[in-house]
Design a protein around this motif. Sequence first.
Motif, PDB file in Angstrom:
ATOM      1  N   ARG A  79       0.775  -1.319  -0.078  1.00 36.18           N
ATOM      2  CA  ARG A  79      -0.143  -0.211  -0.088  1.00 36.18           C
ATOM      3  C   ARG A  79       1.074   1.268  -0.063  1.00 36.18           C
ATOM      4  O   ARG A  79       0.630   2.181  -0.669  1.00 36.18           O
ATOM      5  N   LEU A  80       1.811   1.091   0.932  1.00 34.43           N
ATOM      6  CA  LEU A  80       2.767   2.267   1.069  1.00 34.43           C
ATOM      7  C   LEU A  80       3.340   2.874  -0.282  1.00 34.43           C
ATOM      8  O   LEU A  80       3.374   4.000  -0.686  1.00 34.43           O
ATOM      9  N   GLN A 116       2.676  18.871   6.465  1.00 32.77           N
ATOM     10  CA  GLN A 116       3.253  17.510   7.176  1.00 32.77           C
ATOM     11  C   GLN A 116       2.337  16.603   6.701  1.00 32.77           C
ATOM     12  O   GLN A 116       2.823  15.132   6.647  1.00 32.77           O
ATOM     13  N   PHE A 148       3.807  12.869   5.149  1.00 34.82           N
ATOM     14  CA  PHE A 148       3.805  11.722   5.946  1.00 34.82           C
ATOM     15  C   PHE A 148       3.931  10.645   5.403  1.00 34.82           C
ATOM     16  O   PHE A 148       4.943   9.629   5.672  1.00 34.82           O
ATOM     17  N   PRO A 149       3.591  10.298   4.060  1.00 35.26           N
ATOM     18  CA  PRO A 149       3.699   8.999   3.430  1.00 35.26           C
ATOM     19  C   PRO A 149       5.381   8.910   3.228  1.00 35.26           C
ATOM     20  O   PRO A 149       5.902   7.795   3.288  1.00 35.26           O
ATOM     21  N   LEU A 180       7.609  10.162   5.091  1.00 37.92           N
ATOM     22  CA  LEU A 180       8.332   9.555   6.222  1.00 37.92           C
ATOM     23  C   LEU A 180       8.216   8.328   6.370  1.00 37.92           C
ATOM     24  O   LEU A 180       8.857   7.418   7.112  1.00 37.92           O
ATOM     25  N   LEU A 181       7.083   7.736   6.038  1.00 34.51           N
ATOM     26  CA  LEU A 181       6.916   6.308   6.326  1.00 34.51           C
ATOM     27  C   LEU A 181       7.676   5.563   5.419  1.00 34.51           C
ATOM     28  O   LEU A 181       8.419   4.566   5.956  1.00 34.51           O
ATOM     29  N   ASP A 188      10.835   6.602   4.174  1.00 38.89           N
ATOM     30  CA  ASP A 188      11.885   6.708   4.841  1.00 38.89           C
ATOM     31  C   ASP A 188      12.861   6.487   3.889  1.00 38.89           C
ATOM     32  O   ASP A 188      14.262   5.860   4.203  1.00 38.89           O
ATOM     33  N   ARG A 215      12.569  15.453   0.227  1.00 38.53           N
ATOM     34  CA  ARG A 215      11.398  15.429   0.643  1.00 38.53           C
ATOM     35  C   ARG A 215      10.719  16.886   0.536  1.00 38.53           C
ATOM     36  O   ARG A 215       9.526  16.878  -0.234  1.00 38.53           O
ATOM     37  N   ARG A 244      -1.135  14.212  -0.857  1.00 42.44           N
ATOM     38  CA  ARG A 244      -0.692  12.943  -0.188  1.00 42.44           C
ATOM     39  C   ARG A 244      -0.653  11.548  -0.985  1.00 42.44           C
ATOM     40  O   ARG A 244       0.358  11.027  -0.763  1.00 42.44           O
TER      41      ARG A 244
END
Lengths: 251, 709
Positions: free
Chosen positions: A85-86, A106, A110-111, A113-114, A116, A123, A159
Amino acid sequence: MSNGIVTIQDVEKEYSLGATVVKALRGVSLTVEKGEFISIAGPSGSGKTTLLNLIGCVDTATRGDVVVAGKNTAQLSERQLTDLRLNTIGFIFQSFNLVSVLSVYQNVEFPLLLQDKLSSGERKKRVESLLEQVGLNTHMKHRPNELSGGQRQRVAIARALVTDPLIVLADEPTANLDSQTGQAILDLMKSLNQQKGTTFIFSTHDHKVMRYANAVVRLADGKILGRESPELAVAHAVGMDAPAAPVQAAS
Amino acid sequence: MISRTVLLLRIAFRNLMVSPINLLIGALILFGTLVFVLLGGLLDSLSRSMERSVVGSLAGHIQIYSAASKDDLALYGQFGNDSDLKAITEFPKIQEAISKIDGVQMVVPMGVSGALITSGNIIDLTLERLRDLVRARAGQGGREELTSLSKEELDAQIHAEILHLRQIIKVLRGDADRAMADMLSARAVDPHNLEALHRVEKDEFWDGFEADPLGTLEFLENRIAPIVTDTTLIFLRYVGTDLDKFQHSFDRMKVMKGQAVPAGQRGMLISDLIHEEQMKLKTARRLDKIKDALANGRVIATDDELKRFVKENRSQTRDIVLQLDALKTAEMVKALQDALGSKETELDHLLSALLDTTDENFQKRYDLFYALVTPRVRLYRVNVGDVLTIKAFTRSGYVRNVNVKVYGTFAFSGLEKSMLAGSTSLMDLMSFRDLYGYLTADKAEELKEIQKDTGAKTVSRENAEAELFGEGAEVVAEATPGIIDPDTAITSTGRRLREDDLIKRVYSQKELDDGVMLNAAVMLKDARQIDRVIKEIQRVSDEQNLGLKAVSWQKASGLLGQIINVFRVLLFVAVAIIFFIAMIIINNAMMMATIQRTQVIGTMRAIGAQRGLILAMVLIESVVLGVLFGGIGMLTGSGVLGAMAMKGIAAPNDVMYFFFSGPRLIPTVTTGPLVIALVIILFVTVASTFIPAWMATRISPLRAMQADE
Ligand SMILES: Nc1ncnc2c1ncn2[C@@H]1O[C@H](COP(=O)(O)OP(=O)(O)OP(=O)(O)O)[C@@H](O)[C@H]1O
Ligand SMILES: [Mg+2]
């Protein structure tokens, strides 16, 4: 049928409600090719959300195969599904589902950062460019509750796209918006689809929305009635849905 | 990883702002931490200062005593009794073994005991003085200061004492007359006593004095002395110890009046507090106390206790009046008349007028009292230089009298006013052993030898009394203890000589070490080594069969040492309750928050957050809450402690002097309670959030799709 980006074969989905079993999908087969801008249409309860959930790997089929980006979801662990999914799917929700305590920036970050994967500089560039594309680069520090519904859905679109996914799923993305704003959102989605070639699959029971699609998959009672052009689908839909408003042309 | 942590912290902080219940939780955590750090810090400081008091005043770092003792050692007594310890007779061996242990500085032998001392009533004292004078005049020996006087001087002194006695008799007669005048108390007056008073009041009685001074004195002793009932028994708790070692080891000890006991000699130092509280003329003591109270801002006019002191001072003048002979009485009447501008001729009325102190005249009257009255009376019942007769029950059940010279008084600096530290006087080991009356094996042997040589009878315990008071019993006395009561056995002159001798004798260290003792203080070079050295002592004791038990100062001080621990337990219970309530509320609040955030959490899961991240997110949120408010609590607590440390906390009463180890407690901020507080906070927050956090990880990403309920 060629090997599409999403391949669904004889899929059944059952929910058990106590003793009774609800059959949400009854033998569905569908292939979505890369770059499609496809709509899943059907009346309430027809199984649209259920189908999107299976494609989006947030749920698994009771029977049949769901292959997303070459992976059979039935064979993946919870962890692997989450990773899938990510990295391959972006989500746009009917009620936007932004994290209210995070700023616009932010939320979009978010995704990333997930994942990484990117440095903070990369980013930043990525997030800012996406916010620019959805026209919100001036609102990066705002909180979601300081935005209008349309603006919020734009943030959600940014996002969904920030990880550069193969597929973007949108479950009735315009249902909570007035028709004008809804159209603007669809225009945005469409243009992103055209620019990046990202596959979009969105559900709706609104024939105005169907018009934006390249193709409409019509669902009824857990079965696919057919894959049609938007015009045909709208014509079919008029008979089964609430009285249709005068059809407006797509942009 | 780092940016993800930052993200979670950011979410945590922002979520905290959202929910007002977090303020309540925060307040609880803040309060709990504040209480813990503040009170914990105070208790730690208290414990440290009490350690200084206990270690520095009597206990030393470690106390050792016989493992075969009936009771546990309680240096300050337990439930009002001294603990029953088994005597230790092998001190030299023990000292050698323990001194070898690394970190031990000194071993100070001890024995705590108590005895009654009588300071005879005024008529006893006067009679004794008169008897000494008469004896000196007859050339029968006595103290040097008397035997060196000429006959004329002795005559004059005898005459003065007779006048004093007659003055006392006059006062007693007055008391009896007043009692007779009152129908109710008349019956209480013994006609026998009345008759005796009538007799000794007459000049004829005293005319016979020169003919038979000793017979006259005997009559007075037998018939008049018992009428005066104000004999005071003073209970004296003392620790028998190697005084030189004691003074070196307990360096807070200081001599207040007089001097230290000369090295190796017998003698005692009375606790200065006991000397002031119990041995000083009551009137003077009350004046001192009023003076102290006034200096502390109290006022006589409104203070019930001070009013009572004044009232007692005005009515209890007899103590002073009885001490004066006719000459001195006349002197003092004159002096007081001048000072007060009064025409009153009765001394007790004049004294009563002098002592009618108010806030206005107090300082003047106080000075007058100390200028006019105290030089003419005995201010203390026991003075530096006096030889005290101490009566104690020996281990073998006899009453023993031991005479010990008082060299001075002492106090522990900072603890001058503490009854706990100041209730114990110091005595040399030799006198202690005499009073304790324990017979070591070789001493018993030695005693037997002497008895054989002199043909004295051995007195068995059962018939000792009969033997001692029986006709012509001839028993040997020995300076070292035996089961024989030497006082009864030896003639007065011999006794006196022997005692003078004993008082002057200098004992060698071997003599001091070689004998019975009950416990010993072990002084360390470093107080932090207590636990290790205790283990070492136990090991050495087991190896060499010394039969010792070693305890820390805390245990040795009995209940007293446990007080701080009791408070500590109470604090922990209180803090535990606060944090327990916090845990329940945190648990509920986070449960609610998780339910409320179902859609957000579902969304995060849908867009790719693993369960671990959700778990971390929820946990971090309450940890942040705890650390944030706990941190404020710690800072506030440390701040308050720091502020208190600037001025110190004044001891509210004399008892607290001991716990504060002086007039003020200076709290210190240490990291100990802070670290413990942090650990508690982390535990509390994580433990209370674990279930909601786990619940959150079970939220399905499907929930993202569902519309908000
Ligand atoms: N979690 C569930 N448990 C039980 N039954 C469910 C669950 N989710 C969906 N269903 C049932 O499955 C069927 C299909 O539901 P689904 O939500 O996919 O319809 P939909 O086309 O998305 O409808 P709508 O237009 O109202 O969103 C419905 O009959 C619904 O009641
Ligand atoms: Mg739906």
